[in-house]
Design a protein around this motif. Structure first.
Motif, short mmCIF file in Angstrom:
data_model
loop_
_atom_site.label_atom_id
_atom_site.label_comp_id
_atom_site.label_asym_id
_atom_site.label_seq_id
_atom_site.Cartn_x
_atom_site.Cartn_y
_atom_site.Cartn_z
N TYR A 36 64.46 20.98 32.97
CA TYR A 36 64.19 22.14 32.34
C TYR A 36 62.66 22.80 32.78
O TYR A 36 62.42 23.86 33.01
CB TYR A 36 64.43 22.35 30.92
CG TYR A 36 63.98 23.34 30.19
CD1 TYR A 36 64.33 24.49 30.05
CD2 TYR A 36 62.71 23.01 29.28
CE1 TYR A 36 64.07 25.71 29.36
CE2 TYR A 36 61.88 24.18 28.58
CZ TYR A 36 62.72 25.44 28.65
OH TYR A 36 62.13 26.53 27.84
N TYR A 39 62.37 24.10 36.15
CA TYR A 39 62.78 25.55 36.16
C TYR A 39 61.72 26.22 35.69
O TYR A 39 61.45 27.35 36.45
CB TYR A 39 64.13 25.71 35.43
CG TYR A 39 64.90 27.04 35.68
CD1 TYR A 39 65.42 27.38 36.92
CD2 TYR A 39 64.23 27.91 34.79
CE1 TYR A 39 65.90 28.82 36.93
CE2 TYR A 39 64.79 29.49 34.92
CZ TYR A 39 65.48 29.70 36.14
OH TYR A 39 66.04 30.95 36.33
N ASN A 40 61.15 26.04 34.91
CA ASN A 40 59.92 26.91 34.17
C ASN A 40 58.95 27.13 35.12
O ASN A 40 58.23 28.16 35.15
CB ASN A 40 59.72 26.57 32.72
CG ASN A 40 60.55 26.64 31.51
OD1 ASN A 40 61.42 27.63 31.78
ND2 ASN A 40 60.52 26.11 30.72
N TYR A 65 74.95 23.28 32.78
CA TYR A 65 74.06 23.10 31.78
C TYR A 65 72.69 23.20 31.84
O TYR A 65 72.22 23.35 30.72
CB TYR A 65 74.66 21.45 31.45
CG TYR A 65 74.02 21.05 30.04
CD1 TYR A 65 74.68 21.53 29.05
CD2 TYR A 65 73.02 20.17 29.98
CE1 TYR A 65 74.37 21.17 27.77
CE2 TYR A 65 72.44 19.69 28.83
CZ TYR A 65 73.41 20.33 27.55
OH TYR A 65 72.90 19.80 26.33
N GLN A 66 72.12 23.04 32.93
CA GLN A 66 70.94 23.68 33.14
C GLN A 66 70.67 25.16 32.84
O GLN A 66 69.60 25.49 32.14
CB GLN A 66 70.26 23.39 34.44
CG GLN A 66 70.31 22.01 35.03
CD GLN A 66 69.87 21.75 36.47
OE1 GLN A 66 68.95 22.10 37.09
NE2 GLN A 66 70.73 21.03 37.23
N ILE A 67 71.63 26.08 33.06
CA ILE A 67 71.62 27.32 32.80
C ILE A 67 71.62 27.59 31.30
O ILE A 67 70.99 28.40 30.74
CB ILE A 67 72.70 28.10 33.73
CG1 ILE A 67 72.45 27.90 35.22
CG2 ILE A 67 72.76 29.54 32.90
CD1 ILE A 67 73.53 28.60 35.94
N PHE A 68 72.64 26.80 30.67
CA PHE A 68 72.66 26.67 29.23
C PHE A 68 71.34 26.44 28.59
O PHE A 68 70.79 26.99 27.76
CB PHE A 68 73.82 25.89 28.84
CG PHE A 68 73.90 25.68 27.38
CD1 PHE A 68 74.37 26.63 26.52
CD2 PHE A 68 73.56 24.43 26.82
CE1 PHE A 68 74.57 26.27 25.07
CE2 PHE A 68 73.50 23.98 25.44
CZ PHE A 68 74.08 25.08 24.52
N ILE A 70 68.35 26.43 29.82
CA ILE A 70 67.34 27.68 29.96
C ILE A 70 67.42 28.72 29.12
O ILE A 70 66.36 29.40 28.78
CB ILE A 70 67.44 28.23 31.59
CG1 ILE A 70 66.89 27.00 32.54
CG2 ILE A 70 66.79 29.39 31.92
CD1 ILE A 70 67.42 27.15 33.85
N SER A 71 68.72 29.20 28.79
CA SER A 71 68.92 30.31 27.88
C SER A 71 68.61 29.91 26.41
O SER A 71 68.71 30.86 25.56
CB SER A 71 70.14 30.78 28.06
OG SER A 71 71.26 29.83 27.74
N THR A 72 68.54 28.59 26.02
CA THR A 72 68.73 28.24 24.58
C THR A 72 67.51 27.57 24.09
O THR A 72 67.17 27.52 23.19
CB THR A 72 69.90 27.36 24.34
OG1 THR A 72 69.81 26.24 25.35
CG2 THR A 72 71.12 28.36 24.31
N LYS A 74 64.45 27.68 25.00
CA LYS A 74 63.18 28.34 24.46
C LYS A 74 62.99 28.73 22.92
O LYS A 74 61.93 28.79 22.74
CB LYS A 74 63.23 29.82 25.41
CG LYS A 74 63.19 29.68 26.90
CD LYS A 74 62.98 31.01 27.70
CE LYS A 74 62.97 30.91 29.17
NZ LYS A 74 62.89 32.03 30.00
N VAL A 80 69.69 24.06 20.54
CA VAL A 80 70.57 23.67 21.51
C VAL A 80 71.72 22.81 20.63
O VAL A 80 72.83 23.01 21.00
CB VAL A 80 69.84 22.90 22.72
CG1 VAL A 80 71.00 22.42 23.57
CG2 VAL A 80 68.85 23.80 23.34
#
Length: 409
Positions: A36, A39-40, A65-68, A70-72, A74, A80
């Motif tokens: 995570y 990605y940031n 799950y990485q996409i999940f 990233i969207s949560t 934050k 999560v």
């Protein structure tokens, strides 16, 4: 339906209270945190680093799950966990609707209780783990499969079915085999014609195209995972059932202390370019093929020990709590009911022309049984077949309940 909904709300409340009051390890698995954070910093799915520079698109874990995350994440890590708890409840409700269609609402209610409060599922639901997303998507996948069997398929449902299959494959890449096997099954039983099979595969490829193009540019023909060589090496180097030692030995520079000296030197001399992850996996793949040729019998023994561990309890394992009685006893209860039911109904499954969905479930269980032991078998992997065996176990439990109630047993 009302009782199930009350149960689901009760489950959500119990889990949130347990998480906030008693649970002490919400961030189990630092790799997810690292992915995570990477990605940031780079807006790319990556894990490995070379000389302090991140290797682009070196995805080490589930992409979806990485996409999940990233969207949560934050919002908060707690958010999560709350989403995962709610997803588990939704998953249970979808399975309830499915079981009710095949058997009865009573059997579905039994399924919901077992599925929600099974200790291993309860625990992993409160950790950062892709199994929660996988089971949610898997419930939709099976529900749509049942719709096809009931002659309720159309282009819209085939499109959604293919999209779900794609999301499952980037949650757990081995699901591609399940997807193709299911299509083959539906074709053999004339549930879906060849035209719709091809449409489904084309839609799947359409969604996969960004990943495919990326991997073709890197000479890597694996659809959704960059780490086939690494995964196989982690599964079979110094083999036992789960191989956590191999898994934990992998460093962010792609080198494991358990590798041969020649393999370490090869990785150290690799350049940080677009082919780095492919070349590293090739080195790991070649290493494990050498070991396999040297000790084939040992590999066969481990393979069958993993099948035993999948259905019963772990043997030759390195997870300290894998055989805790709170996990083993409920699991054996479900498995025992599954085997009793299957033994009673096996001839009916073979001869009946109206048990197509049950045959599909048995078929998927069989494919998973052969597939999962090829890779590391960890406690989480039991949850992949858990709803499938629970599907039949719940009906068997209800059968014995009716027998007891009527005083015939």
């Amino acid at each position: 339906n009302n009782l199930v909904i009350v149960t689901l709300f009760f489950f959500i409340i119990i889990k949130i209270l347990y998480y906030n009051i008693l649970f002490s390890s919400p961030l189990n698995g630092s790799e997810w945190i690292k992915l995570y954070n990477n990605y940031n910093q780079n807006l790319n799915f990556n894990y490995f680093e070379l000389d302090g520079k991140i290797i682009d698109f070196s995805n080490h874990r589930s992409i979806f799950y990485q996409i999940f995350l990233i969207s949560t994440v934050k919002i908060s890590f707690e958010f999560v966990i709350y989403i995962q708890i709610i997803l588990s409840s939704v998953t249970a409700y979808i399975f309830f609707q499915l079981v009710k269609k095949i058997y009865s609402s009573n059997t579905g209610l039994i399924f919901v209780f077992i599925f929600l409060f099974f200790p291993l599922s309860f625990y992993l639901n409160l950790n950062l783990n892709e199994i929660n997303i996988f089971l949610f998507l898997f419930s939709i996948y099976l529900y749509l499969s049942q719709e096809f069997i009931n002659n309720k398929g159309n282009f819209y449902k085939i499109f959604i079915y293919s999209l779900i299959a794609f999301l499952l494959s980037i949650t757990k890449s081995a699901f591609i085999i399940i997807y193709l096997s299911t299509l083959f099954f539906l074709l053999i039983y004339k549930i879906i014609n060849l035209k719709n099979i091809l449409i489904s595969i084309l839609v799947f490829i359409l969604f996969s195209s960004p990943l495919i193009l990326k991997k073709f540019s890197n000479n890597n023909l694996i659809l959704t995972s960059n780490n086939l060589g690494i995964n196989l090496w982690q599964s079979w180097n110094e083999p036992n059932t789960s191989n956590i030692k191999n898994i934990n030995s992998l460093k962010i520079n792609g080198i494991s202390d358990l590798l041969s000296d020649s393999a370490k030197i090869k990785i150290e001399h690799l350049k940080n370019d677009s082919n780095w992850i492919y070349k590293v996996n090739k080195i790991y793949f070649d290493e494990i093929i050498k070991k396999f040729k040297q000790n084939k019998l040992e590999f066969v023994k481990i393979y069958f020990s993993r099948i035993f561990s999948l259905y019963f309890w772990f043997i030759n394992y390195d997870f300290p709590k894998a055989n805790h009685f709170m996990i083993v006893l409920p699991w054996l209860f479900v498995i025992l009911n599954f085997f009793i039911f299957f033994n009673k109904k096996k001839n009916n499954f073979i001869s009946s022309q109206n048990k197509i969905f049950e045959k599909l479930i048995i078929f998927i269980i069989g494919v998973y049984t052969l597939l999962l032991p090829i890779f590391n078998l960890i406690p989480m992997d039991k949850l992949i077949i858990f709803p499938l065996v629970c599907f039949f176990a719940s009906e068997n439990i209800f059968y014995f309940y009716k027998k007891i109630k009527s005083n015939k047993i």
